[in-house]
Scaffold this motif. Structure first.
Motif, PDB file in Angstrom:
ATOM      1  N   VAL A 126       4.293 -12.017   3.102  1.00  0.00           N
ATOM      2  CA  VAL A 126       5.079 -12.561   2.789  1.00  0.00           C
ATOM      3  C   VAL A 126       4.931 -14.023   2.533  1.00  0.00           C
ATOM      4  O   VAL A 126       4.852 -14.075   1.252  1.00  0.00           O
ATOM      5  N   LEU A 127       4.298 -14.622   3.088  1.00  0.00           N
ATOM      6  CA  LEU A 127       3.068 -15.795   3.338  1.00  0.00           C
ATOM      7  C   LEU A 127       2.002 -15.770   1.534  1.00  0.00           C
ATOM      8  O   LEU A 127       2.058 -15.913   0.485  1.00  0.00           O
ATOM      9  N   SER A 128       1.428 -14.428   1.573  1.00  0.00           N
ATOM     10  CA  SER A 128       0.199 -14.050   0.782  1.00  0.00           C
ATOM     11  C   SER A 128       1.244 -13.344  -0.750  1.00  0.00           C
ATOM     12  O   SER A 128       0.660 -13.594  -1.416  1.00  0.00           O
ATOM     13  N   ILE A 129       2.269 -12.665  -0.846  1.00  0.00           N
ATOM     14  CA  ILE A 129       3.342 -12.843  -1.624  1.00  0.00           C
ATOM     15  C   ILE A 129       3.624 -14.155  -2.641  1.00  0.00           C
ATOM     16  O   ILE A 129       4.062 -14.019  -3.445  1.00  0.00           O
ATOM     17  N   ILE A 130       3.587 -14.821  -1.688  1.00  0.00           N
ATOM     18  CA  ILE A 130       4.365 -16.039  -2.283  1.00  0.00           C
ATOM     19  C   ILE A 130       2.965 -17.081  -2.677  1.00  0.00           C
ATOM     20  O   ILE A 130       2.860 -17.590  -4.240  1.00  0.00           O
ATOM     21  N   ALA A 131       2.410 -16.651  -2.352  1.00  0.00           N
ATOM     22  CA  ALA A 131       0.946 -17.147  -2.518  1.00  0.00           C
ATOM     23  C   ALA A 131       0.683 -16.785  -3.880  1.00  0.00           C
ATOM     24  O   ALA A 131      -0.103 -17.510  -4.685  1.00  0.00           O
ATOM     25  N   LEU A 133       2.558 -16.062  -6.034  1.00  0.00           N
ATOM     26  CA  LEU A 133       3.411 -15.801  -7.548  1.00  0.00           C
ATOM     27  C   LEU A 133       2.486 -16.696  -8.874  1.00  0.00           C
ATOM     28  O   LEU A 133       2.663 -15.755  -9.660  1.00  0.00           O
ATOM     29  N   PRO A 134       2.322 -17.653  -8.702  1.00  0.00           N
ATOM     30  CA  PRO A 134       1.211 -18.330  -9.416  1.00  0.00           C
ATOM     31  C   PRO A 134       0.100 -17.710 -10.326  1.00  0.00           C
ATOM     32  O   PRO A 134       0.090 -18.425 -11.388  1.00  0.00           O
ATOM     33  N   LEU A 135      -0.426 -16.801  -9.600  1.00  0.00           N
ATOM     34  CA  LEU A 135      -1.451 -15.728 -10.436  1.00  0.00           C
ATOM     35  C   LEU A 135      -0.645 -15.075 -11.490  1.00  0.00           C
ATOM     36  O   LEU A 135      -1.804 -14.999 -12.452  1.00  0.00           O
ATOM     37  N   GLY A 136       0.675 -14.330 -11.540  1.00  0.00           N
ATOM     38  CA  GLY A 136       0.635 -13.380 -12.421  1.00  0.00           C
ATOM     39  C   GLY A 136       0.173 -12.082 -12.744  1.00  0.00           C
ATOM     40  O   GLY A 136       1.532 -11.544 -13.070  1.00  0.00           O
ATOM     41  N   ILE A 137      -1.122 -12.824 -11.796  1.00  0.00           N
ATOM     42  CA  ILE A 137      -0.741 -10.356 -11.599  1.00  0.00           C
ATOM     43  C   ILE A 137      -0.875 -10.497 -10.609  1.00  0.00           C
ATOM     44  O   ILE A 137      -1.344 -10.656  -9.103  1.00  0.00           O
ATOM     45  N   PRO A 138      -0.043  -9.349  -9.615  1.00  0.00           N
ATOM     46  CA  PRO A 138       0.248  -8.440  -7.496  1.00  0.00           C
ATOM     47  C   PRO A 138      -1.394  -8.660  -7.821  1.00  0.00           C
ATOM     48  O   PRO A 138      -1.960  -7.290  -8.028  1.00  0.00           O
ATOM     49  N   ALA A 139      -1.565  -8.401  -6.822  1.00  0.00           N
ATOM     50  CA  ALA A 139      -2.734  -8.628  -5.731  1.00  0.00           C
ATOM     51  C   ALA A 139      -2.586  -8.108  -4.469  1.00  0.00           C
ATOM     52  O   ALA A 139      -3.772  -7.941  -3.660  1.00  0.00           O
ATOM     53  N   ALA A 140      -1.862  -9.305  -3.965  1.00  0.00           N
ATOM     54  CA  ALA A 140      -2.253  -9.500  -2.373  1.00  0.00           C
ATOM     55  C   ALA A 140      -2.466  -8.640  -1.429  1.00  0.00           C
ATOM     56  O   ALA A 140      -2.800  -8.854  -0.397  1.00  0.00           O
ATOM     57  N   ILE A 141      -1.500  -7.471  -1.189  1.00  0.00           N
ATOM     58  CA  ILE A 141      -1.543  -7.173   0.097  1.00  0.00           C
ATOM     59  C   ILE A 141      -2.234  -5.408  -1.292  1.00  0.00           C
ATOM     60  O   ILE A 141      -3.178  -5.333   0.024  1.00  0.00           O
ATOM     61  N   SER A 142      -2.635  -5.287  -2.166  1.00  0.00           N
ATOM     62  CA  SER A 142      -3.635  -4.627  -2.356  1.00  0.00           C
ATOM     63  C   SER A 142      -5.388  -5.220  -1.995  1.00  0.00           C
ATOM     64  O   SER A 142      -6.221  -5.078  -1.224  1.00  0.00           O
ATOM     65  N   PHE A 143      -5.019  -6.521  -2.160  1.00  0.00           N
ATOM     66  CA  PHE A 143      -6.755  -7.154  -1.609  1.00  0.00           C
ATOM     67  C   PHE A 143      -7.122  -7.152  -0.131  1.00  0.00           C
ATOM     68  O   PHE A 143      -8.247  -6.292  -0.512  1.00  0.00           O
ATOM     69  N   GLU A 205       2.940  -2.827  -0.798  1.00  0.00           N
ATOM     70  CA  GLU A 205       2.367  -3.339  -1.835  1.00  0.00           C
ATOM     71  C   GLU A 205       3.380  -2.795  -3.143  1.00  0.00           C
ATOM     72  O   GLU A 205       3.237  -3.681  -4.219  1.00  0.00           O
ATOM     73  N   ALA A 206       4.522  -2.349  -2.617  1.00  0.00           N
ATOM     74  CA  ALA A 206       5.393  -1.935  -3.698  1.00  0.00           C
ATOM     75  C   ALA A 206       6.146  -3.434  -4.682  1.00  0.00           C
ATOM     76  O   ALA A 206       6.459  -3.594  -5.232  1.00  0.00           O
ATOM     77  N   VAL A 207       6.454  -3.450  -2.866  1.00  0.00           N
ATOM     78  CA  VAL A 207       6.931  -5.510  -2.660  1.00  0.00           C
ATOM     79  C   VAL A 207       6.433  -6.629  -3.619  1.00  0.00           C
ATOM     80  O   VAL A 207       6.884  -6.808  -4.695  1.00  0.00           O
ATOM     81  N   ASN A 208       4.663  -6.254  -3.289  1.00  0.00           N
ATOM     82  CA  ASN A 208       4.502  -7.088  -3.540  1.00  0.00           C
ATOM     83  C   ASN A 208       4.427  -7.250  -6.012  1.00  0.00           C
ATOM     84  O   ASN A 208       4.571  -8.108  -5.995  1.00  0.00           O
ATOM     85  N   ILE A 209       4.205  -5.900  -6.230  1.00  0.00           N
ATOM     86  CA  ILE A 209       4.764  -5.863  -7.400  1.00  0.00           C
ATOM     87  C   ILE A 209       6.037  -6.163  -8.281  1.00  0.00           C
ATOM     88  O   ILE A 209       5.725  -6.953  -9.064  1.00  0.00           O
TER      89      ILE A 209
END
Length: 346
Positions: A126-131, A133-143, A205-209
């Motif tokens: 959850v925290l990684s998805i919050i981090a 956010l300002p990147l504008g591009i979903p990446a946390a979970i796939s990374f 990953e889908a949630v992240n997107i």
């Protein structure tokens, strides 16, 4: 196969002072293929045998979540401010400030991918998805999905997607082309895994997107197009030629024959979760960045003789001007039974 260079002690010392091995102007035309194991697992065992107290450094850092919330909040506020800036100011502002801030958040995602913010896995996701956010591009979970394999199977062909593709080494040879490669680093980092080692999408990953799309729409509605551009441009420009993006090259590019991981000991570590302590991080990925300097301090005999970087701009300069350094300047390993099983299961 990679080999330790002769007169290695001299080489270590000059590398530490910012000098680099001279390759005599010969362009590299193939990867550094190695049939031995990656160096970190063995060194970790040796260090723990000599310094068992390092185990006390392992585990989450309680301050990571506060840093994440602070930088995320700052970026949202700056997106509001950027909406009022002329384009001639907005783009440099996104590059200098947004790039550094979003790099900090990318490295927060890296830190959190190792479960170093909380003890529980779900809280870290959850925290990684919050981090993210300002990147504008979903990446946390796939990374995270790919990054853990980079640690476990460092340099293994196909599995470690941190290693450039064959065509990258073939094409990006001259200084202008290597400059272009650095500028396009966000594209390579995002697309290389998809083409080299595609994996099924995870539920998180889908949630992240979906969360990222909702956030981007909210920013667009609240701050306008410029606010959204500030955030996305900060990510894309900050991963190209940027002081905080040096680590994409410095960490594993072979600057000294026989060494595949390099630490950076400089002031930028202060805003980058100490990712510069990269040998220490690969040896102990369960030690948070805030304590990695303590690993080096506790076991200097294992780290002081390794080549390391002290200057981010020197990394770029050497990468662009040395003909023996290009995307081919990485250590690769042939697939093993373990990595073949991974690829077969996917």
């Amino acid at each position: 196969h990679s080999q330790s260079p002769p007169a290695s002690a001299l080489l270590h010392r000059t590398m530490g002072r910012g000098a680099y091995q001279d390759a005599g102007g010969i362009a590299r035309q193939a990867f550094h293929w190695d049939d031995g194991p990656e160096p970190h697992c063995g060194r970790k065992a040796a260090i723990l045998k000599a310094h068992p107290e390092i185990k006390k450094l392992m585990g989450p850092c309680p301050y990571t979540k506060y840093q994440v919330f602070g930088v995320v909040s700052m970026q949202i506020c700056l997106a509001f401010a950027a909406a009022k800036l002329p384009w001639a100011v907005l783009i440099p502002f996104a590059y200098l400030i947004g790039g550094a801030a979003n790099c900090n958040l990318q490295l927060a995602m890296h830190e959190i991918s190792h479960n170093l913010a909380f003890k529980g896995m779900f809280a870290n996701r959850v925290l990684s998805i919050i981090a993210n956010l300002p990147l504008g591009i979903p990446a946390a979970i796939s990374f995270r999905k790919y990054h853990l394999e980079h640690h476990r199977y460092q340099g293994h062909d196909v599995v470690d997607v941190d290693v450039p593709c064959e065509w990258e080494g073939w094409f990006f040879v001259s200084a202008p082309r290597k400059l272009l490669w650095c500028m396009l680093q966000p594209a390579f980092y995002a697309l290389r895994p998809v083409f080299t080692n595609p994996k099924p999408m995870l539920q998180m990953e889908a949630v992240n997107i979906l969360v990222q799309i909702a956030f981007d729409l909210a920013i667009f509605k609240a701050c306008g197009f410029k606010g959204l551009v500030y955030l996305v441009a900060g990510t894309l420009l900050g991963m190209g030629i940027h002081p905080t993006a040096y680590h994409f090259i410095s960490e594993h590019c072979v600057f000294v024959e026989g060494y595949e991981t390099y630490s950076y000991y400089g002031w930028l570590n202060a805003i980058m979760y100490n990712v510069g302590y990269h040998n220490e991080h690969h040896d102990f990925p369960n030690v948070p960045g805030s304590r990695l300097y303590k690993v080096k301090a506790a076991a200097p005999e294992f780290y002081d003789n390794l080549p390391y970087h002290t200057s981010w701009w020197k990394v770029y300069y050497e990468y662009l001007t040395r003909p023996d350094i290009n995307p081919y300047a990485r250590v690769k390993r042939a697939p093993t039974d373990a990595t073949k099983k991974i690829l077969k299961s996917e």
